[in-house]
Design a protein around this motif. Structure first.
Motif, PDB file in Angstrom:
ATOM      1  N   ALA A 386       0.809  -1.211   0.000  1.00 17.84           N
ATOM      2  CA  ALA A 386       0.000   0.000   0.000  1.00 17.84           C
ATOM      3  C   ALA A 386       0.844   1.263   0.000  1.00 17.84           C
ATOM      4  CB  ALA A 386      -0.941   0.008   1.210  1.00 17.84           C
ATOM      5  N   SER A 387       2.058   1.191   0.535  1.00 22.62           N
ATOM      6  CA  SER A 387       2.897   2.384   0.596  1.00 22.62           C
ATOM      7  C   SER A 387       4.362   1.996   0.659  1.00 22.62           C
ATOM      8  CB  SER A 387       2.549   3.239   1.818  1.00 22.62           C
ATOM      9  OG  SER A 387       2.965   2.597   3.011  1.00 22.62           O
ATOM     10  N   GLU A 388       5.210   2.924   0.238  1.00 23.90           N
ATOM     11  CA  GLU A 388       6.651   2.711   0.332  1.00 23.90           C
ATOM     12  C   GLU A 388       7.094   2.642   1.789  1.00 23.90           C
ATOM     13  OE1 GLU A 388      10.646   5.001  -1.234  1.00 23.90           O
ATOM     14  OE2 GLU A 388       8.835   5.033  -2.482  1.00 23.90           O
ATOM     15  N   GLU A 389       6.399   3.380   2.659  1.00 18.74           N
ATOM     16  CA  GLU A 389       6.715   3.352   4.092  1.00 18.74           C
ATOM     17  C   GLU A 389       6.557   1.944   4.655  1.00 18.74           C
ATOM     18  OE1 GLU A 389       5.100   5.277   8.321  1.00 18.74           O
ATOM     19  OE2 GLU A 389       4.030   5.664   6.431  1.00 18.74           O
ATOM     20  N   ASN A 390       5.448   1.292   4.340  1.00 22.47           N
ATOM     21  CA  ASN A 390       5.229  -0.068   4.832  1.00 22.47           C
ATOM     22  C   ASN A 390       6.246  -1.041   4.247  1.00 22.47           C
ATOM     23  OD1 ASN A 390       3.015   0.997   6.129  1.00 22.47           O
ATOM     24  ND2 ASN A 390       1.507   0.128   4.718  1.00 22.47           N
ATOM     25  N   HIS A 391       6.481  -0.890   2.961  1.00 21.81           N
ATOM     26  CA  HIS A 391       7.436  -1.745   2.255  1.00 21.81           C
ATOM     27  C   HIS A 391       8.825  -1.639   2.872  1.00 21.81           C
ATOM     28  CE1 HIS A 391      10.330  -2.635  -1.022  1.00 21.81           C
ATOM     29  NE2 HIS A 391       9.421  -3.481  -1.469  1.00 21.81           N
ATOM     30  N   ASP A 392       9.267  -0.385   3.155  1.00 17.36           N
ATOM     31  CA  ASP A 392      10.609  -0.176   3.716  1.00 17.36           C
ATOM     32  C   ASP A 392      10.706  -0.718   5.135  1.00 17.36           C
ATOM     33  OD1 ASP A 392      11.240   1.025   1.363  1.00 17.36           O
ATOM     34  OD2 ASP A 392      11.472   3.053   2.172  1.00 17.36           O
ATOM     35  N   LEU A 393       9.654  -0.546   5.915  1.00 17.27           N
ATOM     36  CA  LEU A 393       9.680  -1.024   7.290  1.00 17.27           C
ATOM     37  C   LEU A 393       9.839  -2.536   7.331  1.00 17.27           C
ATOM     38  CD1 LEU A 393       9.367  -0.553  10.350  1.00 17.27           C
ATOM     39  CD2 LEU A 393       6.876  -0.710  10.021  1.00 17.27           C
ATOM     40  N   PHE A 394       9.088  -3.242   6.519  1.00 16.74           N
ATOM     41  CA  PHE A 394       9.177  -4.702   6.537  1.00 16.74           C
ATOM     42  C   PHE A 394      10.521  -5.185   6.013  1.00 16.74           C
ATOM     43  CE2 PHE A 394       8.666  -8.866   4.461  1.00 16.74           C
ATOM     44  CZ  PHE A 394       8.248  -9.617   5.549  1.00 16.74           C
ATOM     45  N   HIS A 395      11.033  -4.587   4.942  1.00 18.55           N
ATOM     46  CA  HIS A 395      12.238  -5.102   4.298  1.00 18.55           C
ATOM     47  C   HIS A 395      13.534  -4.562   4.905  1.00 18.55           C
ATOM     48  CE1 HIS A 395       9.292  -5.971   1.014  1.00 18.55           C
ATOM     49  NE2 HIS A 395       9.971  -7.090   1.039  1.00 18.55           N
ATOM     50  N   TYR A 396      13.542  -3.304   5.371  1.00 19.66           N
ATOM     51  CA  TYR A 396      14.791  -2.686   5.815  1.00 19.66           C
ATOM     52  C   TYR A 396      14.792  -2.346   7.302  1.00 19.66           C
ATOM     53  CZ  TYR A 396      14.659  -2.066   0.776  1.00 19.66           C
ATOM     54  OH  TYR A 396      14.517  -2.283  -0.578  1.00 19.66           O
ATOM     55  N   GLY A 397      13.626  -2.422   7.953  1.00 18.20           N
ATOM     56  CA  GLY A 397      13.572  -2.211   9.386  1.00 18.20           C
ATOM     57  C   GLY A 397      13.240  -0.789   9.782  1.00 18.20           C
ATOM     58  N   ILE A 398      13.731  -0.384  10.944  1.00 23.63           N
ATOM     59  CA  ILE A 398      13.411   0.912  11.544  1.00 23.63           C
ATOM     60  C   ILE A 398      14.427   1.948  11.078  1.00 23.63           C
ATOM     61  CG2 ILE A 398      13.097   2.170  13.703  1.00 23.63           C
ATOM     62  CD1 ILE A 398      12.667  -0.634  15.021  1.00 23.63           C
ATOM     63  N   GLU A 399      13.922   3.014  10.449  1.00 21.35           N
ATOM     64  CA  GLU A 399      14.825   4.074  10.004  1.00 21.35           C
ATOM     65  C   GLU A 399      15.501   4.709  11.216  1.00 21.35           C
ATOM     66  OE1 GLU A 399      14.867   8.095   7.190  1.00 21.35           O
ATOM     67  OE2 GLU A 399      12.967   7.078   7.625  1.00 21.35           O
ATOM     68  N   MET A 425      14.935  -8.146   5.231  1.00 20.35           N
ATOM     69  CA  MET A 425      14.076  -9.191   4.689  1.00 20.35           C
ATOM     70  C   MET A 425      14.236  -9.156   3.170  1.00 20.35           C
ATOM     71  SD  MET A 425      12.856 -10.543   7.402  1.00 20.35           S
ATOM     72  CE  MET A 425      11.682 -11.676   6.673  1.00 20.35           C
ATOM     73  N   ASP A 426      14.553 -10.305   2.575  1.00 16.30           N
ATOM     74  CA  ASP A 426      14.926 -10.369   1.164  1.00 16.30           C
ATOM     75  C   ASP A 426      13.820  -9.862   0.239  1.00 16.30           C
ATOM     76  OD1 ASP A 426      17.522 -12.324   1.237  1.00 16.30           O
ATOM     77  OD2 ASP A 426      16.029 -12.875   2.750  1.00 16.30           O
ATOM     78  N   THR A 427      14.159  -8.856  -0.555  1.00 16.36           N
ATOM     79  CA  THR A 427      13.159  -8.274  -1.441  1.00 16.36           C
ATOM     80  C   THR A 427      12.834  -9.175  -2.633  1.00 16.36           C
ATOM     81  OG1 THR A 427      14.922  -7.014  -2.516  1.00 16.36           O
ATOM     82  CG2 THR A 427      13.617  -5.888  -0.840  1.00 16.36           C
ATOM     83  N   TRP A 428      13.705 -10.132  -2.955  1.00 14.88           N
ATOM     84  CA  TRP A 428      13.375 -11.006  -4.089  1.00 14.88           C
ATOM     85  C   TRP A 428      12.196 -11.919  -3.765  1.00 14.88           C
ATOM     86  CZ3 TRP A 428      13.659 -16.295  -3.577  1.00 14.88           C
ATOM     87  CH2 TRP A 428      14.486 -16.825  -2.590  1.00 14.88           C
ATOM     88  N   MET A 429      11.819 -11.982  -2.497  1.00 21.47           N
ATOM     89  CA  MET A 429      10.665 -12.800  -2.130  1.00 21.47           C
ATOM     90  C   MET A 429       9.394 -11.983  -1.909  1.00 21.47           C
ATOM     91  SD  MET A 429      12.111 -15.891   0.265  1.00 21.47           S
ATOM     92  CE  MET A 429      13.266 -15.011   1.320  1.00 21.47           C
ATOM     93  N   THR A 430       9.535 -10.727  -1.530  1.00 16.38           N
ATOM     94  CA  THR A 430       8.343  -9.933  -1.223  1.00 16.38           C
ATOM     95  C   THR A 430       8.451  -8.481  -1.681  1.00 16.38           C
ATOM     96  OG1 THR A 430       9.304  -9.702   0.999  1.00 16.38           O
ATOM     97  CG2 THR A 430       7.472 -11.265   0.755  1.00 16.38           C
ATOM     98  N   GLY A 431       9.500  -8.126  -2.426  1.00 13.29           N
ATOM     99  CA  GLY A 431       9.710  -6.735  -2.791  1.00 13.29           C
ATOM    100  C   GLY A 431       8.812  -6.260  -3.923  1.00 13.29           C
ATOM    101  N   TYR A 432       8.791  -4.945  -4.087  1.00 13.43           N
ATOM    102  CA  TYR A 432       8.014  -4.302  -5.157  1.00 13.43           C
ATOM    103  C   TYR A 432       8.923  -3.269  -5.802  1.00 13.43           C
ATOM    104  CZ  TYR A 432       4.039  -2.113  -7.515  1.00 13.43           C
ATOM    105  OH  TYR A 432       3.169  -1.631  -8.462  1.00 13.43           O
TER     106      TYR A 432
END
Length: 544
Positions: A386-399, A425-432
């Motif tokens: 739904a958003s880049e914020e959610n995507h980044d949090l799941f894949h890269y963690g806490i800014e 978290m590996d983006t090749w499995m859940t990234g956009y």
């Protein structure tokens, strides 16, 4: 993926038929913050506006449901901290799920996944890699559920992907997974990576455009790398079951596609399905690899060597031209003390040879049939994209804790003592792809590699086809055993083609090769009959 009006027409026409076989996965998640594109895909039709679960899904009673994901690999050191932040954000957004991830180590993945699927272990979301265990095989076991009805509750999620990408999720006419659009696949069948710094040292300012030249470059590079690192470098398949697609670009019969799991079927552009291991093309492959093996360019223990070891060696400089790795490997080499290391990717045998687009989607996420709340997986993916914020949090963690932003779609991750990110978290499995971020030091060559859009390509007629193996399950099992024992030694060059192929084919036929091919041809013909535009699209190269 680049599309044409004809391709879109075919996509719409194929909505109710047996579908997409494609697949490859990567397990080398290149720059920890591994992939980004500032440009949105032509395939994506939605905005980045954040959408809550309440606006796109059916109402629930507020109960927090578990959302357990099963993936290959190992968890990062600070997984608990990062996932706690993800779950807190889900709660704030009113999404009533609690996410957890189970990782199965690569060396035990196939065995443990099969055990989980056959024993009915409860979880919600399964990552599907088409070349490890494809969608039809898993769906045929009853291990995953159709999302055909429930996905209609999530229009924003659905519209994140193109019609053609959704074609790659179909089993018996219904969607069984959500696509993972983490990179462009226009060059997957076409490229080779090589150490350009070593090539220049041994007299190759340009990558050679003949098989003989490529083998000569391999030999000279191996000597130079051994002198530089003390390690012997080899040329690799991405995984042993992969096919030597780079060689196929040099054959007079190209373009054609060899399905990339067991390599049984060769699909030509006119829709003909041939037995690959009985073909002249396989003979050419085997003879080339025999030459390479005899020259010491193939690891003598290739059939037993741990898959991860080839990446470990490459990260310290030991890599020959291969259809694996990526440009960021050169950055990793430099971090590991290999001065001046540089990795480039090229289209084997030149730009004039068309690229082969063989898949509409390569990685997927499917709903487990053991889940007590099947929609929890869709709620998670809807929130994630739904958003880049959610995507980044799941894949890269806490800014500020796990990473800092250093530019547009560029980040610097906090590393542990082992040099790996504390959270990732590996983006090749859940990234956009439109959201993904690269590490600050990622070269532009890597961005080009991930986002490449071909202007000279053909689309395989098999790009939208998934073979349902349920009618030949025993044959498939027997063939897998025989291919590993009888064909792989020929394929990788350990033994000669001429001395061993007749006995190998005889064993394949005893295992059920002809019945398997007959079933594949029958299903593929039905697919082509239902989608007459497929062969028209496959006739030739497209305009740029």
């Amino acid at each position: 993926m680049k599309t044409t009006k004809k391709l879109l027409a075919m996509a719409l026409a194929a909505a109710m038929v047996v579908t997409a076989f494609a697949g490859c996965s990567g397990n080398n998640d290149t720059s920890s913050a591994d992939s980004t594109s500032s440009a949105s895909s032509e395939a994506s039709t939605s905005s980045d506006a954040s959408t809550s679960d309440e606006s796109s899904a059916t109402e629930d009673d507020g109960t927090i449901h578990p959302m357990r994901i099963v993936q290959p690999g190992t968890l990062c050191p600070d997984y608990e901290t990062g996932m706690a932040a993800v779950n807190e954000k889900l709660k704030e957004d009113g999404v009533n799920i609690e996410v957890s991830v189970t990782r199965i180590p690569w060396d035990a993945y196939a065995e443990k996944l099969n055990l989980m699927l056959t024993t009915g272990e409860e979880f919600e979301l399964l990552h599907v890699m088409q070349d490890v265990k494809n969608l039809s095989a898993i769906a045929g076991m009853g291990a995953i559920s159709s999302i055909h009805d429930s996905i209609q509750n999530y229009p924003d999620l659905y519209n994140k992907f193109s019609e053609t990408e959704w074609l790659g999720t179909l089993y018996k006419g219904e969607e069984y997974a959500v696509p993972c659009y983490w990179r462009s696949f226009d060059n997957t069948m076409s490229y080779m990576d090589y150490r350009s710094d070593i090539a220049e040292k041994v007299g190759y300012d340009e990558f050679p455009d003949t098989t003989e030249g490529i083998i000569d470059l391999m030999k000279k590079s191996q000597d130079e790398i051994l002198n530089e690192t003390g390690m012997k470098a080899y040329s690799w398949f991405h995984q042993v079951q992969d096919t030597a697609h780079w060689l196929h670009r040099s054959y007079d019969t190209y373009p054609f596609y060899v399905e990339n799991s067991l390599g049984i079927c060769l699909i030509r552009q006119d829709g003909t399905v041939d037995s690959f291991y009985e073909s002249e093309e396989f003979k050419k492959d085997a003879n080339t690899y025999y030459e390479m093996y005899q020259a010491g360019l193939i690891d003598p223990d290739i059939l037993n060597r741990d898959h991860q070891k080839q990446y470990d060696d490459a990260n310290y400089g030991a890599m020959l031209p291969s259809q694996t790795f990526d440009p960021y490997t050169g950055v990793t080499m430099q971090k590991n003390g290999v001065e001046g290391a540089e990795v480039k990717w090229v289209e084997a045998f030149g730009d004039d040879v068309p690229d082969m687009i063989y898949t509409y989607v390569q990685n997927l996420n499917a709903i487990s049939s053991t889940s007590e709340d099947p929609e929890s997986g869709l709620k998670f993916l809807n929130w994630l994209y739904a958003s880049e914020e959610n995507h980044d949090l799941f894949h890269y963690g806490i800014e500020g804790t796990h990473y800092t932003k250093t530019g547009d779609h560029r980040i610097e991750q906090v590393k542990g003592d082992d040099g790996n990110p504390l959270y990732s978290m590996d983006t090749w499995m859940t990234g956009y792809l439109p959201y993904m971020a690269y590490a600050t030091d990622t070269p532009d060559e890597q961005v080009d590699y991930m986002t490449y859009k071909s202007d000279n390509y053909v689309i395989s007629p098999a790009a939208g086809f998934i073979f349902d193996s349920s009618n030949v399950t025993s044959e498939l099992t027997n063939l897998q055993t025989e291919i590993i024992s009888s064909i792989y030694p020929i394929k990788v060059g350990m033994v000669s083609y001429e001395d061993n192929i007749d006995a190998a084919i005889e064993k394949l036929k005893a295992a059920g090769l002809d019945k398997y091919l007959e079933e594949y041809r029958t299903q593929f013909k039905a697919y082509l009959d239902a989608n007459p535009n497929v062969l028209e699209i496959a006739k030739g190269t497209t305009e740029g």
